[in-house]
Design an enzyme around this catalytic site. Structure first.
Site, PDB file in Angstrom:
ATOM      1  N   ARG A  46       0.850  -1.197   0.000  1.00 12.04           N
ATOM      2  CA  ARG A  46       0.000   0.000   0.000  1.00 12.04           C
ATOM      3  C   ARG A  46       0.882   1.241   0.000  1.00 12.04           C
ATOM      4  O   ARG A  46       0.616   2.226  -0.666  1.00 12.04           O
ATOM      5  CB  ARG A  46      -0.953  -0.002   1.209  1.00 12.04           C
ATOM      6  CG  ARG A  46      -1.673   1.338   1.396  1.00 12.04           C
ATOM      7  CD  ARG A  46      -2.919   1.271   2.283  1.00 12.04           C
ATOM      8  NE  ARG A  46      -2.816   0.415   3.433  1.00 12.04           N
ATOM      9  CZ  ARG A  46      -2.132   0.704   4.551  1.00 12.04           C
ATOM     10  NH1 ARG A  46      -1.486   1.843   4.657  1.00 12.04           N
ATOM     11  NH2 ARG A  46      -2.110  -0.147   5.551  1.00 12.04           N
ATOM     12  N   TYR A  98     -17.030  16.060 -15.302  1.00 10.21           N
ATOM     13  CA  TYR A  98     -17.494  14.676 -15.328  1.00 10.21           C
ATOM     14  C   TYR A  98     -18.553  14.475 -14.228  1.00 10.21           C
ATOM     15  O   TYR A  98     -18.378  14.946 -13.106  1.00 10.21           O
ATOM     16  CB  TYR A  98     -16.303  13.733 -15.127  1.00 10.21           C
ATOM     17  CG  TYR A  98     -16.700  12.302 -14.886  1.00 10.21           C
ATOM     18  CD1 TYR A  98     -17.539  11.623 -15.778  1.00 10.21           C
ATOM     19  CD2 TYR A  98     -16.256  11.615 -13.771  1.00 10.21           C
ATOM     20  CE1 TYR A  98     -17.920  10.316 -15.543  1.00 10.21           C
ATOM     21  CE2 TYR A  98     -16.632  10.298 -13.533  1.00 10.21           C
ATOM     22  CZ  TYR A  98     -17.470   9.655 -14.421  1.00 10.21           C
ATOM     23  OH  TYR A  98     -17.852   8.366 -14.180  1.00 10.21           O
ATOM     24  N   ASP A 172      -7.982  18.580 -14.473  1.00  8.95           N
ATOM     25  CA  ASP A 172      -8.238  17.197 -14.867  1.00  8.95           C
ATOM     26  C   ASP A 172      -7.866  17.109 -16.352  1.00  8.95           C
ATOM     27  O   ASP A 172      -8.549  17.647 -17.214  1.00  8.95           O
ATOM     28  CB  ASP A 172      -9.718  16.847 -14.626  1.00  8.95           C
ATOM     29  CG  ASP A 172     -10.023  15.382 -14.940  1.00  8.95           C
ATOM     30  OD1 ASP A 172      -9.343  14.801 -15.800  1.00  8.95           O
ATOM     31  OD2 ASP A 172     -10.967  14.834 -14.337  1.00  8.95           O
ATOM     32  N   LYS A 197      -8.535   5.892 -19.228  1.00 10.04           N
ATOM     33  CA  LYS A 197      -8.897   6.407 -20.539  1.00 10.04           C
ATOM     34  C   LYS A 197      -7.698   6.336 -21.510  1.00 10.04           C
ATOM     35  O   LYS A 197      -7.206   5.267 -21.753  1.00 10.04           O
ATOM     36  CB  LYS A 197      -9.441   7.827 -20.371  1.00 10.04           C
ATOM     37  CG  LYS A 197     -10.528   7.932 -19.283  1.00 10.04           C
ATOM     38  CD  LYS A 197     -11.710   7.054 -19.598  1.00 10.04           C
ATOM     39  CE  LYS A 197     -12.901   7.188 -18.681  1.00 10.04           C
ATOM     40  NZ  LYS A 197     -12.716   6.915 -17.288  1.00 10.04           N
TER      41      LYS A 197
HETATM   42  O1  P1T Z   1     -13.655   6.200 -14.036  1.00 10.35           O
HETATM   43  P1  P1T Z   1     -12.477   6.684 -13.261  1.00 10.35           P
HETATM   44  O2  P1T Z   1     -11.175   6.059 -13.681  1.00 10.35           O
HETATM   45  O3  P1T Z   1     -12.700   6.642 -11.788  1.00 10.35           O
HETATM   46  O4  P1T Z   1     -12.254   8.231 -13.645  1.00 10.35           O
HETATM   47  C1  P1T Z   1     -13.162   9.242 -13.311  1.00 10.35           C
HETATM   48  C2  P1T Z   1     -13.067  10.375 -14.304  1.00 10.35           C
HETATM   49  C3  P1T Z   1     -12.359  11.505 -13.966  1.00 10.35           C
HETATM   50  N1  P1T Z   1     -12.243  12.551 -14.812  1.00 10.35           N
HETATM   51  C4  P1T Z   1     -12.785  12.506 -16.036  1.00 10.35           C
HETATM   52  C5  P1T Z   1     -12.632  13.686 -16.951  1.00 10.35           C
HETATM   53  C6  P1T Z   1     -13.487  11.379 -16.459  1.00 10.35           C
HETATM   54  O5  P1T Z   1     -14.023  11.381 -17.680  1.00 10.35           O
HETATM   55  C7  P1T Z   1     -13.644  10.283 -15.571  1.00 10.35           C
HETATM   56  C8  P1T Z   1     -14.422   9.062 -15.933  1.00 10.35           C
HETATM   57  N2  P1T Z   1     -15.271   9.225 -17.036  1.00 10.35           N
HETATM   58  C9  P1T Z   1     -16.072   8.245 -17.548  1.00 10.35           C
HETATM   59  C10 P1T Z   1     -16.155   7.015 -17.048  1.00 10.35           C
HETATM   60  C11 P1T Z   1     -16.884   8.644 -18.709  1.00 10.35           C
HETATM   61  O6  P1T Z   1     -17.412   7.777 -19.428  1.00 10.35           O
HETATM   62  O7  P1T Z   1     -16.980   9.852 -18.957  1.00 10.35           O
END
Ligand code: P1T
Length: 379
Positions: A46, A98, A172, A197
């Site tokens: 961790r 988001y 972000d 992503k």
């Molecule tokens: O899904 P996760 O890895 O927890 O990430 C969250 C997140 C944070 N910031 C942005 C700009 C994002 O687009 C996302 C996650 N977005 C999607 C799952 C979506 O389909 O838009």
């Protein structure tokens, strides 16, 4: 080093034990200590893991820093950044973030005494007038999810830091990636990513990252990473490291295909509005072209016939898969109002129900265009 070289070499070196060229997946929770309290840099996974350390060093280098931390998801990364704040602090955030980010801010952190207000951060004047004496964080997404609005990071940084040196500007950078845009070089203090992503790039891993400019902030975030514990496993770190190596070539093709699709949609009689940062019709196209290397792989559009038409198109493509998420090699389609951004319903951040979002993949552009043309023809 240029980023094309960094994605392949940063944070990596041949494994000292075996010479393995690829980073080993150190699938271990703990590490033998040579004497009581005397370890070789790792004591518990961790707190630290060599595969994770390689990913953290790589992502930090890509954002032009030395301070990277990897997390179990993008949301876990965002959660830790908000934990830098204290009750009574104010966060000024973009009004088009988001849906999950909004949900975490609005339904969780507000309960802990943080204040949130939302403005259109693509207009620096709204950022300036939105700052309060207790504003400790400004939260930008650029381009935004799902409307692809673009904020001028340097202009916002000048306003935020001109007002107070202890207000953090967080960007972000998930949609742009460090290949297109490097927020720390433009004045941001912290960059967050959903590595799920484009960084991972293959829709096979969920992860997040926080990269900070300042060593003291990094130390606090590293404390929180260990204390709260939302760390990624070593296999997930390996997958992101593997994906990152092809980030520049993927992003170039994503953008080439997305630009062709934006052009097609902007001329289509059934489409009311097409949103793509580098399209001439985009209200912040000039800022996007100054700040980003290319327009990225995301395209959104609003159908003239609203929600029903959006649903029809999303359910009638064959190459574009109907799914949440983005940034993989395969093309995806979704309706944000009822899928990724459903949590913004009935809030000031609610999304047009006729909006369709595309994550444009690496297939041949002609095949993607035929698929969309076919789905639109039934509207
Ligand atoms: O899904 P996760 O890895 O927890 O990430 C969250 C997140 C944070 N910031 C942005 C700009 C994002 O687009 C996302 C996650 N977005 C999607 C799952 C979506 O389909 O838009």
């Amino acid at each position: 080093m240029q980023i094309e070289t960094q994605v392949i070499h940063a944070g990596r070196s041949a494994d000292p034990a075996t010479g393995a060229v690829m980073p080993p997946i150190y699938q271990t929770s703990t590490y033998k200590q040579d004497r009581v309290g005397q370890h070789r840099g790792y004591e518990y996974s961790r707190t630290g893991n060599p595969t994770r350390a390689a990913l953290e060093a790589c992502l930090a280098a890509l954002e032009g820093s030395e301070h990277g931390l990897a997390f179990a998801s993008g949301m876990a990364a965002i959660d830790v950044v908000l934990r830098l704040l204290s009750p009574g602090d104010h966060v000024l955030a973009g009004n088009d973030v988001y849906g999950g980010t909004f949900r975490l801010f609005d339904s969780e952190f507000r309960r802990y005494g943080l204040e949130f207000t939302y403005v259109d951060t693509s207009d620096p004047a709204q950022v300036e007038s939105g700052l309060r004496p207790n504003t400790r964080m400004v939260w930008l997404e650029t381009p935004t999810n799902p409307l692809l609005n673009v904020s001028d990071i340097s202009a916002v940084a000048r306003i935020v830091h001109g007002r107070s040196s202890d207000t953090l500007l967080v960007v972000d950078n998930t949609f742009a990636t460090p290949y297109l845009q490097r927020p720390l070089e433009l004045g941001a203090d912290i960059v967050v990513h959903s590595t799920t992503k484009y960084l991972g790039g293959h829709s096979d891993v969920v992860g997040g990252a926080v990269i900070s400019r300042d060593a003291d902030i990094h130390t606090r975030l590293a404390f929180l990473q260990n204390a709260a514990g939302a760390v990624p496993g070593p296999l997930d770190c390996f997958l992101v490291l593997r994906g990152v190596q092809t980030l520049p070539v993927r992003m170039d093709r994503h953008a080439e295909n997305a630009a062709a699709i934006a052009d097609f949609l902007s001329r289509h009689p059934k489409v009311a509005v097409t949103l793509y940062p580098f399209h001439p019709s985009h209200p912040q196209a000039a800022t996007a072209r100054r700040q980003m290397r290319n327009g990225g792989g995301m395209v959104s559009f609003v159908l003239k016939n609203g929600a029903e038409a959006a649903r029809h198109v999303a359910e009638n493509t064959s190459l574009f898969t109907l799914a949440e998420s983005l940034g993989g090699v395969e093309s995806l389609i979704e309706v944000p109002a009822v899928m990724t951004h459903a949590s913004t319903a009935d809030s000031p951040l609610a999304v047009d129900p006729g909006l369709v979002r595309l994550s444009v993949g690496l297939e041949h552009a002609d095949d993607l265009l035929s698929d969309l043309e076919h789905a639109l023809s039934g509207v």
